[in-house]
Write an enzyme that holds these catalytic residues in place. Structure first.
Site, PDB file in Angstrom:
ATOM      1  N   LYS A  49      36.000 -19.254  73.432  1.00 17.28           N
ATOM      2  CA  LYS A  49      35.631 -19.593  72.050  1.00 17.28           C
ATOM      3  C   LYS A  49      35.733 -18.349  71.157  1.00 17.28           C
ATOM      4  CE  LYS A  49      30.747 -18.899  73.248  1.00 17.28           C
ATOM      5  NZ  LYS A  49      29.547 -19.596  73.759  1.00 17.28           N
TER       6      LYS A  49
ATOM      7  N   TYR B  18      29.828   4.253  47.534  1.00 23.99           N
ATOM      8  CA  TYR B  18      29.133   3.445  46.529  1.00 23.99           C
ATOM      9  C   TYR B  18      27.648   3.777  46.476  1.00 23.99           C
ATOM     10  CZ  TYR B  18      33.202   0.359  46.046  1.00 23.99           C
ATOM     11  OH  TYR B  18      34.447  -0.159  45.789  1.00 23.99           O
TER      12      TYR B  18
ATOM     13  N   MET C 116      34.078  -2.447  51.578  1.00 20.65           N
ATOM     14  CA  MET C 116      34.774  -3.635  52.090  1.00 20.65           C
ATOM     15  C   MET C 116      35.936  -3.239  52.997  1.00 20.65           C
ATOM     16  SD  MET C 116      36.557  -6.810  50.072  1.00 20.65           S
ATOM     17  CE  MET C 116      35.129  -7.146  49.074  1.00 20.65           C
TER      18      MET C 116
ATOM     19  N   ARG D 162      18.627 -26.302  72.216  1.00 15.45           N
ATOM     20  CA  ARG D 162      19.712 -26.115  71.259  1.00 15.45           C
ATOM     21  C   ARG D 162      20.524 -27.397  71.208  1.00 15.45           C
ATOM     22  NH1 ARG D 162      23.870 -21.101  72.028  1.00 15.45           N
ATOM     23  NH2 ARG D 162      24.759 -22.496  73.606  1.00 15.45           N
TER      24      ARG D 162
HETATM   25  C1  PLP Z   1      29.179 -19.010  75.062  1.00 14.67           C
HETATM   26  C2  PLP Z   1      28.745 -19.811  76.217  1.00 14.67           C
HETATM   27  C3  PLP Z   1      28.941 -19.354  77.535  1.00 14.67           C
HETATM   28  C4  PLP Z   1      29.432 -17.968  77.869  1.00 14.67           C
HETATM   29  O1  PLP Z   1      28.339 -17.072  77.980  1.00 14.67           O
HETATM   30  P1  PLP Z   1      28.558 -15.538  78.386  1.00 14.67           P
HETATM   31  O2  PLP Z   1      27.182 -14.965  78.328  1.00 14.67           O
HETATM   32  O3  PLP Z   1      29.456 -14.963  77.333  1.00 14.67           O
HETATM   33  O4  PLP Z   1      29.173 -15.506  79.724  1.00 14.67           O
HETATM   34  C5  PLP Z   1      28.661 -20.232  78.572  1.00 14.67           C
HETATM   35  N1  PLP Z   1      28.179 -21.468  78.329  1.00 14.67           N
HETATM   36  C6  PLP Z   1      27.928 -21.913  77.078  1.00 14.67           C
HETATM   37  C7  PLP Z   1      27.361 -23.292  76.887  1.00 14.67           C
HETATM   38  C8  PLP Z   1      28.188 -21.108  75.974  1.00 14.67           C
HETATM   39  O5  PLP Z   1      27.931 -21.548  74.744  1.00 14.67           O
END
Ligand code: PLP
Length: 369
Positions: free
Chosen positions: A38, A264, A313, A136
């Protein structure tokens, strides 16, 4: 590696290979490996990383959002892709692109089944996500009966896996809590398997779960940060290699006189004569303003050069008063020799946040021997 002549994020595929081998060495040969790619493979490049992992024999990919899965399919990635956080509006793309949804609520299960039935699907693979303490996403234990009943009324979907997510697998002070999550997950999956009459894959361990909780490997593990070279633990980091190196170059050097300022809002005022180097990287590239005023640093000629004043920036100015360097020299923001974990810690955040924030305008370069 060649010296940078502009801002670059170097992606070291040899390091990725080595991390993959290290993490798979921690699991049984029969346990499958899911690679989490991701957020552009944690700020790297999802397509390049996924292609490399496919050649290494990874069993599954996971992305957060549907469009990330679509990008992988557009690049001809054939491995199954779990979409961790789909919304009903994404179901059409999910099915069209052979992506596999995480189903985490009664609403998503009802709506996905309805969609699958309307599109004449049979045994479409879905992944049931259970909440065991993170609060979550996920079904709760008391949804089990409803789920089993709902699934028994359709042939449109099939449960490919049952999974959960650990809230604090890296924090051994919370070991009891994590063990409780693992126990709940085991009980939920056993009950659900008994009701389904078949055995989906079970998985709940992220990188730190893989390392700290071998009893939580089940049939598959999900690694993200470890593949990119961070183990959330100094001992583990010794075995892992950061995949990403963020580097840039000194555009200009100024000699700032006493009582003159830099940047700045006069964010830095020189108490003595100060040599300042300007670098072409700023908050729009993923270096937040909170690193300014000496909290963050870059490494030039092996020495730390703290950020002077406010992050702009597109630029930062760093203190090179005590560093022998000149315009055109390289500066490392993070990489194998300049820990992203340490830099992130300077503003009380974690490597995940720093590496995933490197913006898309930073040029990516692939290195592989
Ligand atoms: C992002 C994520 C992972 C990966 O976790 P790491 O700590 O980066 O290995 C695994 N499972 C879910 C559901 C996640 O959202």
């Amino acid at each position: 590696m060649p010296k940078a002549t502009e801002t670059l994020l170097e992606i070291d595929l040899n390091a990725l290979n080595s991390n993959y081998k290290y993490i798979t060495s921690k699991i049984a040969p029969s346990t499958k490996m899911l690679a989490v790619v991701k957020a552009y493979a944690y700020g790297n490049d999802a397509v390049i990383v996924a292609k490399e992992l496919e050649t290494l024999g990874v069993s599954y990919f996971a992305v957060a959002y549907t469009n990330e899965g679509e990008t992988l399919r557009n690049a001809s990635i054939k491995t199954p892709i779990l979409v961790l956080h789909p919304l009903p509006v994404n179901f059409e793309t999910i099915v069209n692109r052979c992506l596999e949804p995480s189903i985490y609520s009664r609403k998503t299960l009802k709506e996905f089944i309805e969609f699958a039935e309307n599109h004449n699907q049979s045994n479409y693979p879905i992944h049931l996500k259970f909440n065991t303490g993170l609060n979550r996403l996920g079904f709760n234990h008391n949804d089990l009966l409803w789920i089993a009943e709902t699934l028994s009324n359709t042939k449109s979907v099939k449960v490919k896996s049952i999974f959960s997510h650990l809230a604090a697998s890296e924090d051994l002070k919370l070991k009891e809590f994590t063990q409780g999550q693992i126990k709940d997950f085991r009980e939920i999956s056993e009950e659900l398997i008994a009701k389904l009459g078949y055995k989906p894959l079970l998985h709940c361990a992220n990188t730190s779960g893989i390392i700290n909780y071998p009893e939580a490997h089940f049939n598959m593990v999900r690694s993200g940060i470890g593949l990119y070279g961070f183990g959330n633990d100094p001992e583990e980091n010794k075995h892992l290699k950061p995949v990403a190196t963020l580097k840039t170059v000194i555009s200009q050097i100024h000699v700032v006189q006493k009582n003159q300022s830099v940047g700045y809002n006069r964010g830095f005022i020189a108490e003595t004569v100060t040599r300042s180097a300007t670098l072409p990287i700023g908050h729009a590239d993923g270096i937040p303003r909170s690193y300014g005023k000496g909290k963050g640093w870059v490494t030039i000629a092996g020495k730390k050069a703290p950020i002077l004043g406010n992050v702009c920036m597109d630029m930062i100015m760093v203190d090179v008063t005590n560093i022998t360097c000149e315009e055109g020299d390289e500066a490392i923001i993070f990489g194998p020799s300049a820990s992203a974990e340490d830099l992130a810690a300077s503003i009380n955040t974690i490597s995940y946040e720093l590496i995933t924030a490197i913006s898309q305008r930073v040029k990516r370069v692939i290195r592989k021997n």
